[in-house]
Design a protein around this motif. Sequence first.
Motif, mmCIF file in Angstrom:
data_model
loop_
_atom_site.group_PDB
_atom_site.id
_atom_site.type_symbol
_atom_site.label_atom_id
_atom_site.label_comp_id
_atom_site.label_asym_id
_atom_site.label_seq_id
_atom_site.Cartn_x
_atom_site.Cartn_y
_atom_site.Cartn_z
ATOM 1 N N GLU A 63 1.030 -1.308 0.043
ATOM 2 C CA GLU A 63 0.005 0.210 -0.046
ATOM 3 C C GLU A 63 0.830 1.272 -0.021
ATOM 4 O OE1 GLU A 63 -2.645 -0.806 -1.010
ATOM 5 O OE2 GLU A 63 -3.920 -2.295 0.211
ATOM 6 N N GLU A 96 -11.006 -3.752 -0.375
ATOM 7 C CA GLU A 96 -10.006 -4.049 -1.411
ATOM 8 C C GLU A 96 -11.055 -4.717 -2.652
ATOM 9 O OE1 GLU A 96 -6.918 -3.778 -1.165
ATOM 10 O OE2 GLU A 96 -6.551 -3.837 0.651
ATOM 11 N N GLU A 124 -4.980 -5.635 -5.129
ATOM 12 C CA GLU A 124 -5.590 -5.337 -4.469
ATOM 13 C C GLU A 124 -6.559 -6.716 -4.365
ATOM 14 O OE1 GLU A 124 -4.669 -3.088 -2.952
ATOM 15 O OE2 GLU A 124 -4.485 -1.264 -4.090
#
Length: 203
Positions: free
Chosen positions: A70, A124, A155
């Motif tokens: 991330e 996600e 993701e």
Amino acid sequence: MTVEAQLPLRYVTPPAWAAVALARPLELLNDHAHLEKKAATNALELLNRWPEPRAPENWVTAMTAVARDEVEHLATVSRLLARRGGRLTRQHANPYASELHKLVRKGRGKEELIDRLMISALIEARSCERFKLLGEAVKDDAELRKLYRGLWASEHGHYRTFIQLAEQILPQEVVSARWDQMLDAEATLIARQAPGPRMHGGT
Ligand SMILES: [Fe+2]
Ligand SMILES: [Fe+2]
């Protein structure tokens, strides 16, 4: 198997959503950068919330890996934003995520924890769905198309990770019953978001 079939979501975003979101591309990139930052913070926050008495074997590794991904996404998106003349704002609101977090059964030990993992998984999965639509909509912008397509896979891996961790914490039937409720709640929530240049905006 199609991409859609791999996602459990119960509200299907119409492709027209992407055109609305992309109409203000710098605002969309700013919103997106903030989501990546929150995803990184969330993974670090979950890192030491492992279920008692001790963390499952892969817990710390999984959370560290998600946080690292991330932060990398945040770097990529904010670099792109800056290069295109945008600025990362200091403040950012995400009503979709805030409303999802209200579903957490606080103070309930393992139940609270699976709720947190499922909400992370839902965010996600919804981002995945949206990245696919954005990737298809930005035909004349190779850089953005590459960004969105690349993020889709990452993701999607995170969504699977969070669900698999939840499945290690409570019995499978308990997890799947709660997941069923969460999927319904998410579908209602995303459908009532206001439209705009946001990853989790409505249509
Ligand atoms: Fe990300
Ligand atoms: Fe992610």
